[in-house]
Design a protein around this motif. Structure first.
Motif, mmCIF file in Angstrom:
data_model
loop_
_atom_site.group_PDB
_atom_site.id
_atom_site.type_symbol
_atom_site.label_atom_id
_atom_site.label_comp_id
_atom_site.label_asym_id
_atom_site.label_seq_id
_atom_site.Cartn_x
_atom_site.Cartn_y
_atom_site.Cartn_z
ATOM 1 N N TRP A 132 0.821 -1.217 0.000
ATOM 2 C CA TRP A 132 0.000 0.000 0.000
ATOM 3 C C TRP A 132 0.849 1.259 0.000
ATOM 4 C CZ3 TRP A 132 -4.609 0.213 -1.718
ATOM 5 C CH2 TRP A 132 -5.456 -0.883 -1.604
ATOM 6 N N GLU A 133 2.011 1.231 0.652
ATOM 7 C CA GLU A 133 2.846 2.436 0.673
ATOM 8 C C GLU A 133 3.336 2.797 -0.734
ATOM 9 O OE1 GLU A 133 7.261 0.702 1.851
ATOM 10 O OE2 GLU A 133 6.039 1.614 3.402
ATOM 11 N N ASP A 134 3.584 1.793 -1.583
ATOM 12 C CA ASP A 134 3.979 2.070 -2.965
ATOM 13 C C ASP A 134 2.811 2.641 -3.767
ATOM 14 O OD1 ASP A 134 6.550 1.200 -2.462
ATOM 15 O OD2 ASP A 134 6.219 -0.804 -3.285
ATOM 16 N N VAL A 135 1.606 2.135 -3.481
ATOM 17 C CA VAL A 135 0.412 2.679 -4.150
ATOM 18 C C VAL A 135 0.233 4.143 -3.746
ATOM 19 C CG1 VAL A 135 -2.097 2.486 -4.392
ATOM 20 C CG2 VAL A 135 -0.682 0.414 -4.317
ATOM 21 N N ALA A 136 0.477 4.446 -2.478
ATOM 22 C CA ALA A 136 0.380 5.830 -2.009
ATOM 23 C C ALA A 136 1.408 6.714 -2.711
ATOM 24 C CB ALA A 136 0.569 5.881 -0.496
ATOM 25 N N ARG A 137 2.635 6.213 -2.885
ATOM 26 C CA ARG A 137 3.659 6.988 -3.593
ATOM 27 C C ARG A 137 3.262 7.215 -5.044
ATOM 28 N NH1 ARG A 137 7.052 4.057 -0.218
ATOM 29 N NH2 ARG A 137 7.468 2.466 -1.777
ATOM 30 N N LEU A 138 2.663 6.208 -5.657
ATOM 31 C CA LEU A 138 2.183 6.390 -7.031
ATOM 32 C C LEU A 138 1.085 7.443 -7.086
ATOM 33 C CD1 LEU A 138 2.100 2.735 -8.393
ATOM 34 C CD2 LEU A 138 3.566 4.607 -9.164
ATOM 35 N N GLY A 139 0.231 7.465 -6.075
ATOM 36 C CA GLY A 139 -0.803 8.492 -5.993
ATOM 37 C C GLY A 139 -0.194 9.876 -5.885
ATOM 38 N N GLN A 140 0.875 10.008 -5.089
ATOM 39 C CA GLN A 140 1.568 11.292 -4.993
ATOM 40 C C GLN A 140 2.195 11.675 -6.330
ATOM 41 O OE1 GLN A 140 4.353 10.912 -1.736
ATOM 42 N NE2 GLN A 140 2.893 11.881 -0.344
ATOM 43 N N GLU A 141 2.787 10.712 -6.993
ATOM 44 C CA GLU A 141 3.376 10.953 -8.315
ATOM 45 C C GLU A 141 2.293 11.408 -9.292
ATOM 46 O OE1 GLU A 141 6.758 10.855 -10.906
ATOM 47 O OE2 GLU A 141 6.685 10.494 -8.765
ATOM 48 N N ALA A 142 1.128 10.754 -9.249
ATOM 49 C CA ALA A 142 0.014 11.148 -10.118
ATOM 50 C C ALA A 142 -0.444 12.566 -9.783
ATOM 51 C CB ALA A 142 -1.152 10.162 -9.973
ATOM 52 N N GLY A 143 -0.466 12.916 -8.510
ATOM 53 C CA GLY A 143 -0.848 14.268 -8.103
ATOM 54 C C GLY A 143 0.110 15.316 -8.634
ATOM 55 N N ARG A 144 1.415 15.029 -8.546
ATOM 56 C CA ARG A 144 2.414 15.972 -9.075
ATOM 57 C C ARG A 144 2.269 16.121 -10.590
ATOM 58 N NH1 ARG A 144 5.588 13.651 -4.966
ATOM 59 N NH2 ARG A 144 6.274 11.961 -6.302
ATOM 60 N N LEU A 145 2.071 14.981 -11.260
ATOM 61 C CA LEU A 145 1.918 15.006 -12.712
ATOM 62 C C LEU A 145 0.650 15.750 -13.119
ATOM 63 C CD1 LEU A 145 3.184 14.042 -15.359
ATOM 64 C CD2 LEU A 145 1.955 11.886 -15.085
ATOM 65 N N ALA A 146 -0.430 15.545 -12.379
ATOM 66 C CA ALA A 146 -1.697 16.236 -12.667
ATOM 67 C C ALA A 146 -1.535 17.743 -12.502
ATOM 68 C CB ALA A 146 -2.802 15.714 -11.754
ATOM 69 N N ALA A 147 -0.815 18.172 -11.467
ATOM 70 C CA ALA A 147 -0.582 19.600 -11.260
ATOM 71 C C ALA A 147 0.255 20.175 -12.400
ATOM 72 C CB ALA A 147 0.114 19.835 -9.922
ATOM 73 N N GLN A 148 1.232 19.404 -12.834
ATOM 74 C CA GLN A 148 2.100 19.842 -13.922
ATOM 75 C C GLN A 148 1.341 19.915 -15.249
ATOM 76 O OE1 GLN A 148 5.209 17.016 -14.751
ATOM 77 N NE2 GLN A 148 6.523 18.562 -15.691
ATOM 78 N N MET A 149 0.463 18.931 -15.492
ATOM 79 C CA MET A 149 -0.257 18.858 -16.767
ATOM 80 C C MET A 149 -1.592 19.605 -16.732
ATOM 81 S SD MET A 149 0.612 14.921 -17.717
ATOM 82 C CE MET A 149 0.289 15.045 -19.471
ATOM 83 N N GLN A 150 -1.990 20.077 -15.559
ATOM 84 C CA GLN A 150 -3.245 20.820 -15.387
ATOM 85 C C GLN A 150 -4.471 20.009 -15.814
ATOM 86 O OE1 GLN A 150 -3.408 24.108 -14.044
ATOM 87 N NE2 GLN A 150 -1.353 23.465 -13.465
ATOM 88 N N ARG A 151 -4.453 18.689 -15.480
ATOM 89 C CA ARG A 151 -5.586 17.815 -15.769
ATOM 90 C C ARG A 151 -5.489 16.573 -14.892
ATOM 91 N NH1 ARG A 151 -4.124 13.370 -18.540
ATOM 92 N NH2 ARG A 151 -2.275 13.420 -19.842
ATOM 93 N N PRO A 152 -6.598 15.849 -14.723
ATOM 94 C CA PRO A 152 -6.534 14.604 -13.934
ATOM 95 C C PRO A 152 -5.606 13.577 -14.597
ATOM 96 C CG PRO A 152 -8.802 15.292 -14.277
ATOM 97 C CD PRO A 152 -7.950 16.155 -15.161
#
Length: 94
Positions: A27-47
């Protein structure tokens, strides 16, 4: 006997390959992937999906193509490119 089926793979119109697979992660790796997705979403300005975050992460840590080098250079290239980039650890998790 292994009941797993080889994942299907197909070419995409943009010249890449797409394959489906199942990965078991803590689960901790899934959480890190979620954080990575959040950073990418902020960078790309989309979900962004976790799939997209994983794909982006793999692309950003891809070593040079050792298979494309002459045989004499390949073994040295493979040896020097065997490290794996991991996602940053989340502090304060169990």
């Amino acid at each position: 006997m292994n009941d797993r089926i080889t994942p299907p793979m197909h070419a995409t119109p943009d010249g890449e390959a797409e394959l489906s697979l199942v990965v078991r992660l803590p689960w901790e790796d899934v959480a890190r992937l979620g954080q990575e997705a959040g950073r990418l979403a902020a960078q790309m300005q989309r979900p962004v999906t976790l799939d997209e975050a994983v794909s982006q992460r793999l692309r950003s840590s891809r070593p040079s193509a050792a298979h494309a080098k002459p045989a004499g250079e390949q073994s040295a290239a493979v040896t020097s490119n065997t490290s794996v980039t991991s996602l940053p650890r989340i502090s304060g998790t169990a």
